[in-house]
Design an enzyme around this catalytic site. Sequence first.
Site, PDB file in Angstrom:
ATOM      1  N   ALA A  69       0.844  -1.202   0.000  1.00  0.00           N
ATOM      2  CA  ALA A  69       0.000   0.000   0.000  1.00  0.00           C
ATOM      3  C   ALA A  69       0.872   1.242   0.000  1.00  0.00           C
ATOM      4  CB  ALA A  69      -0.909   0.005   1.226  1.00  0.00           C
ATOM      5  N   ASP A  70       0.313   2.308  -0.517  1.00  0.00           N
ATOM      6  CA  ASP A  70       0.973   3.601  -0.441  1.00  0.00           C
ATOM      7  C   ASP A  70      -0.102   4.670  -0.310  1.00  0.00           C
ATOM      8  OD1 ASP A  70       3.357   5.184  -0.351  1.00  0.00           O
ATOM      9  OD2 ASP A  70       2.914   5.890  -2.369  1.00  0.00           O
ATOM     10  N   THR A  71       0.221   5.711   0.427  1.00  0.00           N
ATOM     11  CA  THR A  71      -0.687   6.840   0.635  1.00  0.00           C
ATOM     12  C   THR A  71       0.130   8.118   0.523  1.00  0.00           C
ATOM     13  OG1 THR A  71      -2.119   5.555   2.087  1.00  0.00           O
ATOM     14  CG2 THR A  71      -2.273   7.955   2.265  1.00  0.00           C
ATOM     15  N   VAL A 106      -3.637   3.705  -2.282  1.00  0.00           N
ATOM     16  CA  VAL A 106      -3.771   2.570  -3.196  1.00  0.00           C
ATOM     17  C   VAL A 106      -3.276   1.312  -2.500  1.00  0.00           C
ATOM     18  CG1 VAL A 106      -3.120   1.592  -5.428  1.00  0.00           C
ATOM     19  CG2 VAL A 106      -3.458   4.059  -5.210  1.00  0.00           C
TER      20      VAL A 106
END
EC number: 3.6.1.9
Length: 190
Positions: A69-71, A106
């Site tokens: 995940a990345d934010t 995402v």
Amino acid sequence: MLHLASQSPRRRQLLEQIGVAFAVLQVDVAEQRAANESPRDYVSRVACDKARAGWASLDHAGDVVVLGADTEVVLDDEVFGKPRDADAAAAMLRRLSGRTHAVISVVWLVGAAGEQCGSCVSQVRFAQLDEPTIAAYVATGEPFGKAGAYAIQGRGAMLVEHLQGSYSGVMGLPVFETARLLRRFGIIPP
């Protein structure tokens, strides 16, 4: 077995909140936006790279699935990463002050069944921040290690005037989208 390709305590907390068993993997992925790469494509690529790196590091026996995940915080097409120091944190907060920014989150799952992703974009409006408020918040140490130099789940909540979208997505893992993917992979029941 689910593996989380992240050291983020917030992501661990959110997976625990929905009752998912998982192991944590340490992955090393470059987080550098390419020329002409949109913020959304950048966030998706980094999340996918994390999941793929985690998958590549494992023995693929059984039902192994890796979550990456990345934010990121985005304002005026600029991706605000994690501040390198107090001056950078204060500069980010000044730019966010009184404005609405996007938080793109995402999630990618990679396993023997393939790869799938989910995403959400939230809109966060900051109150107008004066210099004493910015200095006091930076002095708490909370902005460090946080995209955009704030933590909505902590004292940073006092800076947020309005949120439209996913609270958990702003924290770092959109729970609704993650749960939907985990159901598709059979990690949690339908």
